[in-house]
Write a protein that holds these residues in place. Structure first.
Motif, PDB file in Angstrom:
ATOM      1  N   LEU A 470       0.831  -1.210   0.000  1.00  0.00           N
ATOM      2  CA  LEU A 470       0.000   0.000   0.000  1.00  0.00           C
ATOM      3  C   LEU A 470       0.866   1.261   0.000  1.00  0.00           C
ATOM      4  CD1 LEU A 470      -2.841  -0.994   2.522  1.00  0.00           C
ATOM      5  CD2 LEU A 470      -2.953  -0.933   0.031  1.00  0.00           C
ATOM      6  N   ARG A 471       1.943   1.251   0.706  1.00  0.00           N
ATOM      7  CA  ARG A 471       2.829   2.414   0.740  1.00  0.00           C
ATOM      8  C   ARG A 471       3.500   2.631  -0.627  1.00  0.00           C
ATOM      9  NH1 ARG A 471       4.065   4.171   6.189  1.00  0.00           N
ATOM     10  NH2 ARG A 471       6.114   4.944   5.570  1.00  0.00           N
ATOM     11  N   GLU A 472       3.757   1.546  -1.288  1.00  0.00           N
ATOM     12  CA  GLU A 472       4.307   1.662  -2.642  1.00  0.00           C
ATOM     13  C   GLU A 472       3.292   2.303  -3.580  1.00  0.00           C
ATOM     14  OE1 GLU A 472       5.893  -1.355  -6.148  1.00  0.00           O
ATOM     15  OE2 GLU A 472       6.143  -1.931  -4.040  1.00  0.00           O
ATOM     16  N   LYS A 473       2.028   1.885  -3.465  1.00  0.00           N
ATOM     17  CA  LYS A 473       0.959   2.503  -4.260  1.00  0.00           C
ATOM     18  C   LYS A 473       0.832   3.989  -3.921  1.00  0.00           C
ATOM     19  CE  LYS A 473      -2.193  -1.407  -5.015  1.00  0.00           C
ATOM     20  NZ  LYS A 473      -3.578  -1.898  -4.753  1.00  0.00           N
ATOM     21  N   ALA A 474       0.953   4.296  -2.626  1.00  0.00           N
ATOM     22  CA  ALA A 474       0.819   5.690  -2.183  1.00  0.00           C
ATOM     23  C   ALA A 474       1.913   6.560  -2.786  1.00  0.00           C
ATOM     24  CB  ALA A 474       0.865   5.756  -0.664  1.00  0.00           C
ATOM     25  N   THR A 475       3.119   6.035  -2.856  1.00  0.00           N
ATOM     26  CA  THR A 475       4.233   6.787  -3.431  1.00  0.00           C
ATOM     27  C   THR A 475       4.052   6.992  -4.928  1.00  0.00           C
ATOM     28  OG1 THR A 475       5.720   5.887  -1.744  1.00  0.00           O
ATOM     29  CG2 THR A 475       6.730   6.840  -3.703  1.00  0.00           C
ATOM     30  N   ALA A 476       3.430   5.982  -5.568  1.00  0.00           N
ATOM     31  CA  ALA A 476       3.233   6.050  -7.019  1.00  0.00           C
ATOM     32  C   ALA A 476       1.981   6.827  -7.400  1.00  0.00           C
ATOM     33  CB  ALA A 476       3.153   4.633  -7.589  1.00  0.00           C
ATOM     34  N   GLU A 478      -1.117   5.843  -6.787  1.00  0.00           N
ATOM     35  CA  GLU A 478      -2.098   4.884  -7.274  1.00  0.00           C
ATOM     36  C   GLU A 478      -2.986   4.325  -6.160  1.00  0.00           C
ATOM     37  OE1 GLU A 478       0.288   1.940  -9.132  1.00  0.00           O
ATOM     38  OE2 GLU A 478       0.846   3.217 -10.849  1.00  0.00           O
ATOM     39  N   ILE A 479      -2.919   4.903  -4.994  1.00  0.00           N
ATOM     40  CA  ILE A 479      -3.704   4.360  -3.889  1.00  0.00           C
ATOM     41  C   ILE A 479      -5.100   4.970  -3.873  1.00  0.00           C
ATOM     42  CG2 ILE A 479      -3.004   6.057  -2.134  1.00  0.00           C
ATOM     43  CD1 ILE A 479      -2.766   3.618  -0.181  1.00  0.00           C
ATOM     44  N   SER A 480      -6.096   4.162  -3.541  1.00  0.00           N
ATOM     45  CA  SER A 480      -7.491   4.618  -3.485  1.00  0.00           C
ATOM     46  C   SER A 480      -7.827   5.118  -2.089  1.00  0.00           C
ATOM     47  CB  SER A 480      -8.429   3.470  -3.845  1.00  0.00           C
ATOM     48  OG  SER A 480      -8.389   2.463  -2.835  1.00  0.00           O
ATOM     49  N   ILE A 481      -9.004   5.719  -1.953  1.00  0.00           N
ATOM     50  CA  ILE A 481      -9.447   6.207  -0.637  1.00  0.00           C
ATOM     51  C   ILE A 481      -9.604   5.036   0.329  1.00  0.00           C
ATOM     52  CG2 ILE A 481     -11.354   7.291   0.607  1.00  0.00           C
ATOM     53  CD1 ILE A 481     -11.807   9.087  -1.812  1.00  0.00           C
ATOM     54  N   GLY A 482     -10.252   3.964  -0.133  1.00  0.00           N
ATOM     55  CA  GLY A 482     -10.446   2.809   0.741  1.00  0.00           C
ATOM     56  C   GLY A 482      -9.134   2.217   1.203  1.00  0.00           C
ATOM     57  N   ASP A 483      -8.180   2.072   0.282  1.00  0.00           N
ATOM     58  CA  ASP A 483      -6.878   1.515   0.649  1.00  0.00           C
ATOM     59  C   ASP A 483      -6.092   2.462   1.556  1.00  0.00           C
ATOM     60  OD1 ASP A 483      -7.243  -0.856  -0.678  1.00  0.00           O
ATOM     61  OD2 ASP A 483      -6.142  -0.257  -2.480  1.00  0.00           O
ATOM     62  N   ALA A 488      -3.897   3.398   6.977  1.00  0.00           N
ATOM     63  CA  ALA A 488      -3.855   4.161   8.232  1.00  0.00           C
ATOM     64  C   ALA A 488      -4.283   3.286   9.408  1.00  0.00           C
ATOM     65  CB  ALA A 488      -4.753   5.384   8.118  1.00  0.00           C
ATOM     66  N   ILE A 489      -5.313   2.477   9.212  1.00  0.00           N
ATOM     67  CA  ILE A 489      -5.810   1.616  10.292  1.00  0.00           C
ATOM     68  C   ILE A 489      -4.746   0.611  10.719  1.00  0.00           C
ATOM     69  CG2 ILE A 489      -7.437  -0.257  10.771  1.00  0.00           C
ATOM     70  CD1 ILE A 489      -9.548   1.372   9.241  1.00  0.00           C
ATOM     71  N   HIS A 490      -4.104  -0.044   9.761  1.00  0.00           N
ATOM     72  CA  HIS A 490      -3.072  -1.013  10.124  1.00  0.00           C
ATOM     73  C   HIS A 490      -1.906  -0.346  10.839  1.00  0.00           C
ATOM     74  CE1 HIS A 490      -4.394  -4.866   8.583  1.00  0.00           C
ATOM     75  NE2 HIS A 490      -4.802  -4.295   7.455  1.00  0.00           N
ATOM     76  N   ALA A 655     -11.069   7.447  -6.994  1.00  0.00           N
ATOM     77  CA  ALA A 655     -10.087   8.511  -6.724  1.00  0.00           C
ATOM     78  C   ALA A 655      -8.749   7.903  -6.339  1.00  0.00           C
ATOM     79  CB  ALA A 655     -10.605   9.423  -5.622  1.00  0.00           C
ATOM     80  N   LYS A 656      -7.684   8.354  -6.977  1.00  0.00           N
ATOM     81  CA  LYS A 656      -6.338   7.854  -6.689  1.00  0.00           C
ATOM     82  C   LYS A 656      -5.416   9.040  -6.419  1.00  0.00           C
ATOM     83  CE  LYS A 656      -7.476   3.564  -7.651  1.00  0.00           C
ATOM     84  NZ  LYS A 656      -6.997   2.880  -8.864  1.00  0.00           N
ATOM     85  N   GLY A 657      -4.352   8.799  -5.662  1.00  0.00           N
ATOM     86  CA  GLY A 657      -3.428   9.883  -5.377  1.00  0.00           C
ATOM     87  C   GLY A 657      -2.252   9.430  -4.556  1.00  0.00           C
ATOM     88  N   THR A 658      -1.432  10.372  -4.156  1.00  0.00           N
ATOM     89  CA  THR A 658      -0.281  10.099  -3.302  1.00  0.00           C
ATOM     90  C   THR A 658      -0.644  10.405  -1.852  1.00  0.00           C
ATOM     91  OG1 THR A 658       0.534  12.350  -3.600  1.00  0.00           O
ATOM     92  CG2 THR A 658       1.354  10.667  -5.134  1.00  0.00           C
ATOM     93  N   LEU A 659       0.195   9.949  -0.937  1.00  0.00           N
ATOM     94  CA  LEU A 659      -0.011  10.208   0.488  1.00  0.00           C
ATOM     95  C   LEU A 659       1.237  10.831   1.086  1.00  0.00           C
ATOM     96  CD1 LEU A 659      -1.609   6.840   1.729  1.00  0.00           C
ATOM     97  CD2 LEU A 659      -2.773   8.830   0.763  1.00  0.00           C
ATOM     98  N   GLU A 660       1.044  11.684   2.062  1.00  0.00           N
ATOM     99  CA  GLU A 660       2.147  12.142   2.891  1.00  0.00           C
ATOM    100  C   GLU A 660       2.266  11.135   4.029  1.00  0.00           C
ATOM    101  OE1 GLU A 660       3.810  16.229   5.047  1.00  0.00           O
ATOM    102  OE2 GLU A 660       1.754  16.145   4.269  1.00  0.00           O
ATOM    103  N   LEU A 661       3.065  10.137   3.816  1.00  0.00           N
ATOM    104  CA  LEU A 661       3.110   8.990   4.721  1.00  0.00           C
ATOM    105  C   LEU A 661       3.563   9.372   6.124  1.00  0.00           C
ATOM    106  CD1 LEU A 661       4.621   6.439   2.190  1.00  0.00           C
ATOM    107  CD2 LEU A 661       2.300   6.366   3.160  1.00  0.00           C
ATOM    108  N   ASP A 662       2.943   8.686   7.104  1.00  0.00           N
ATOM    109  CA  ASP A 662       3.294   8.809   8.524  1.00  0.00           C
ATOM    110  C   ASP A 662       2.976  10.185   9.103  1.00  0.00           C
ATOM    111  OD1 ASP A 662       4.422   6.167   8.502  1.00  0.00           O
ATOM    112  OD2 ASP A 662       6.211   7.009   7.556  1.00  0.00           O
ATOM    113  N   VAL A 663       2.100  10.921   8.440  1.00  0.00           N
ATOM    114  CA  VAL A 663       1.751  12.259   8.916  1.00  0.00           C
ATOM    115  C   VAL A 663       0.254  12.331   9.231  1.00  0.00           C
ATOM    116  CG1 VAL A 663       1.643  14.717   8.350  1.00  0.00           C
ATOM    117  CG2 VAL A 663       3.613  13.342   7.617  1.00  0.00           C
ATOM    118  N   CYS A 664      -0.068  12.813  10.422  1.00  0.00           N
ATOM    119  CA  CYS A 664      -1.464  13.014  10.832  1.00  0.00           C
ATOM    120  C   CYS A 664      -1.946  14.375  10.342  1.00  0.00           C
ATOM    121  CB  CYS A 664      -1.583  12.963  12.351  1.00  0.00           C
ATOM    122  SG  CYS A 664      -1.166  11.370  13.086  1.00  0.00           S
TER     123      CYS A 664
END
Length: 810
Positions: A470-476, A478-483, A488-490, A655-664
């Motif tokens: 999932l983090r790889e998808k987030a960087t690319a 390609e991650i969805s809202i559900g994912d 975040a939950i995990h 909806a797909k996009g990137t994430l600012e990982l590890d940030v609240c």
């Protein structure tokens, strides 16, 4: 007799309640009769235990001697004759224990009498419900319930709190609305809470406490599973409960309230999970004041658990010793890990529903007068044990005198306690301030240790691979809202092992993979698949939240939360109502809203986010992108109050996009997604557009068309509906002076209505024209797209709205 005509008329009108005397009543159980009695007990009903059909009551008393109670314990709970005899002797042969039981009843009676006096003097206000006549129940609580047991009562809870060890002065001060009260005057008569004694309410909505107690029972299992316990400040510590941990959860409910469907749901859950739970049914024959058999077909509530393998016991509340002995045996059955049980106490309430109660219901006044003479558990206790030579009249008189002195002292304490400061009301709105930086919240120090002993190497390897994917998808991008929410939950469940999750279809990942792999990783105790009733598992989550855990509730569709409105409302109120004693770290997440051409019909297209806006104490957010969903989810799980995240149902996988990982992300900030050009602002052709959920996509897709007309917009995504980010709105309006709201809720009572009113009140001087609201019509959302256009607003409406504002047509 005075009531002969009434009794005759009632027996004719309700033949199912004809009163007969069972053969075994008053039998002394011995070896020769036990087998016969066992067979007959299978058909025990309240009606069969009635022997005095000429009593001055439309609800005659029952005759239920200890021999019959003992036989129920043998048949339903598996006790041996020797074990039952030991329960009998433990109380009947202990004068000190009997005196303690007597004092507990006298304290309950004296306290309630004092409450009535103070109410009449105007020192206690609002609703108040007294417990006179039912003192055998607080007697049982004092005798058999331990401090560490979780106690959940309803609005008639003063005596239950007293018997649980809550300070009488603090209870009285709470009724006096004083700062020295159990809840600092924030709760009142119907909301007594005390964290140190695990007395967890006082709940005013009938039967709402049932699933809460189920969640509290689940928290005991969580403690044992994770190896955690409470420290002296009732905060989780990395110390496993001892081998002697026999805590239970006890829920008090009236026989009228027990007819609520929550009872069946709780029995099912308690049996399925083998919860250490006692359902204590206080059967005074009155649902408020209505004669319960007038509205309920079956008053034998103690038998309701049979279909679930949950045993029940019926005892006579007029005999306090039998209630104590039988009740303790039932509790010990639960303490031994044998599962949940029910206890029904047949009793009479001497007072009306409340002191202001007119008592117009048939037979109530006469029954009350009769019961005070014939069914007083204190009077019957005195007569029995004076006659047996256990106590003298002087001994009991002296005991009563001491108890009444304690009651008098509690009144004096309440009188002298100050009123709470006016500022306390706002201080109790949220446990965590709206501007909290959740990135700075430390993880529990025991996280790694708990994970190591509860998650196998194989499970950990699997979930880590899932997270990495999932983090790889987030960087690319390609991650969805559900994912993003699942990620975040995990991360949070690994960071804090007190985090739990409840959902329907949880094992399968629900509809949008939000709870995917949670049960497979953390086990059924932390990740629970639930029955299809959102109110039930939101309620259980509330009980967990009160007991040191951080429950996540995933709603497959947020509109299903309609089933849980009572529980959501109480979650929002809990921190304030308890005077700040109990945090409520519950996160509710789900897909919802109404997109154009959604084709889901009215029930799946309701603006539930608008429905819950009026619930105090909730933080309500929306997320129309994976990045918003990820950051907000992490913050909500760390927040100590109840939070609700709405995600757009038609965009969960799209909806797909990137994430600012590890940030609240902040829970009090909107997001400026597009800023109007300086030239458009200078020309007066810029509009502030507020929207959320599917409106974000509609607005973003409309920007080019708006700009082609020579206009522009500040597009603000309302990622927080409550608290509302007025600072960001004001900054934009300071430039554009025009406001358009693309609202995914109805014209009446919608989100846009609230925002428009607040802007008009606080930012009126910044407006050059009235607020333009593009909201859903008040008509239900149709399935057919041709009709839906008349109800659901979309991008084309926004383009027209901006044009109207900029050209002066609005």
């Amino acid at each position: 007799m005075r009531f002969l005509a009434l009794a005759l008329a009632f027996s004719l009108a309700v033949p199912a309640l004809s009163f007969t005397t069972p053969k075994y009543v008053n039998n002394v159980v011995g070896p020769a009769t036990r087998n016969q009695l066992r067979t007959e007990l299978n058909a025990v009903t309240l009606q069969e235990l009635v022997t005095d059909t000429e009593s001055n009551s439309m609800r005659p008393p029952i005759e239920l001697e200890w021999g019959t109670v003992a036989s129920q314990l043998e048949e339903e709970f598996g006790y041996s004759a020797a074990e039952i005899a030991a329960y009998d002797e433990a109380l009947e042969g202990d004068k000190e224990a009997l005196m303690k039981l007597y004092k507990a009843m006298q304290l309950a009676r004296g306290f309630e009498n004092a409450c009535n006096q103070q109410y009449m003097q105007g020192k206690i206000r609002g609703f108040m419900h007294l417990d006179n006549g039912q003192e055998s129940i607080p007697g049982l609580v004092d005798y058999a319930i331990k401090n560490g047991d979780k106690k959940y009562s309803y609005y008639r809870e003063h005596t239950h709190a007293l018997a649980s060890g809550v300070d009488p002065g603090a209870i009285m001060a709470e009724l006096f609305m004083k700062d020295g009260g159990t809840c600092r005057g924030a709760g009142g008569s119907m909301h007594i809470f005390d964290k140190k004694t695990y007395f967890q309410g006082g709940w005013a909505l009938v039967a709402e406490q049932l699933p809460y107690a189920g969640g509290a029972a689940k928290s005991i299992l969580l403690d044992r599973y994770l190896g955690l316990s409470d420290d002296e400040n009732v905060v989780k510590q990395d110390v496993a409960p001892g081998d002697d941990d026999d805590r239970i959860s006890v829920v008090f409910v009236g026989e009228g309230g027990s007819q609520n469907g929550r009872t069946a749901e709780l029995l099912n859950a308690a049996a399925k999970d083998n919860l250490p739970l006692l359902i204590l049914v206080i059967d005074n024959g009155r649902a408020i004041n209505t004669f319960t058999p007038d509205i309920a077909k079956n008053s034998n509530v103690f038998q309701q658990g049979k279909h679930y393998g949950v045993p029940g016991l019926l005892v006579n509340g007029a005999n306090a010793a039998d209630v104590a002995k039988g009740g303790k045996a039932v509790m010990d059955y639960i303490r031994k890990g044998k599962g949940p049980a029910m206890l029904q106490v047949h009793t009479y309430r001497f007072n009306g529903h409340s002191p202001a109660d007119p008592e117009h219901e048939r037979g109530r006044k006469d029954e009350k007068s009769w019961a005070r003479v014939e069914q007083d558990p204190i009077k019957l206790f005195e007569e029995k044990y004076i006659a047996k030579g256990i106590f003298t009249e002087d001994e009991l008189k002296e005991a009563r005198k001491g108890v009444l002195a304690d009651v008098k002292e509690s009144v004096a304490f309440a009188d002298s306690s100050p009123m709470p400061d006016v500022s306390l009301a706002k201080e109790l709105e949220y446990p965590d301030a709206p501007d909290t930086d959740y990135n700075k919240k430390p993880a529990p120090s025991f996280a790694d240790a708990v994970n190591k002993r509860t998650i196998s190497d194989e499970q950990l390897s699997t979930v880590q691979a899932h997270i990495a994917s999932l983090r790889e998808k987030a960087t690319a991008g390609e991650i969805s809202i559900g994912d993003a929410i699942n990620l975040a939950i995990h991360e949070e469940m690994l960071r804090d092992p007190t985090t739990t999750i409840h959902a329907e279809d949880l094992q399968a990942g629900s509809s949008y993979d939000i709870p995917k792999l949670t049960q497979q990783t953390y086990g059924q105790t932390r990740a629970a698949d639930e029955i299809i009733d959102e109110g039930h598992f939101i309620g259980k989550a509330l009980g967990e939240g009160m007991n040191g855990y951080r429950p996540i509730v995933e709603l497959m569709n947020t509109n299903f939360g309609i089933y849980g409105m009572a529980e959501i409302s109480s979650a929002g109120n809990t921190y304030a109502t308890t005077g700040g004693q109990f945090d409520m770290p519950m996160t509710i997440i789900g897909a919802g809203g109404t997109a154009p051409d959604q084709a889901l019909g009215a029930e799946h297209s309701q603006p539930f986010h608008a429905y819950v806006m009026g619930i105090p104490g909730l933080k309500i957010c929306t997320a129309a992108s994976p990045s918003a969903a990820y950051g907000i989810t992490k913050s909500m799980i760390r927040d100590n109050g109840p939070c609700f995240l709405f995600a757009p149902v038609k965009m969960m996988k799209e909806a797909k996009g990137t994430l600012e990982l590890d940030v609240c992300a902040p829970l009090n900030k909107a997001a400026l997604l597009h800023e109007a050009s300086d030239s458009a602002v200078k020309a007066g052709n810029a509009v502030t557009v507020l929207t959320y959920l599917h409106g974000v996509k509609e607005a973003e897709n409309s920007i080019d068309a708006i700009m082609e007309e020579g206009f522009d917009i500040d597009l603000i995504e309302l990622r927080t509906l409550k608290p509302l980010d007025m600072e960001t709105i004001a900054k934009s309006l300071g430039k554009t002076n025009k406001l358009c709201i693309l609202d995914e809720s109805t014209k009446s009572g919608g989100v846009g209505a609230t925002i428009s009113a607040q802007v008009s009140e606080e930012l009126f001087d910044l407006l050059d024209s009235p607020v333009k609201r593009l909201c859903m019509d008040d008509a239900p959302v149709p399935y057919a797209s041709s009709m839906e256009k008349a109800v659901v607003k979309r991008g084309s409406d926004l383009i027209q709205g901006v044009f109207d504002l900029c050209t002066g047509k609005w």
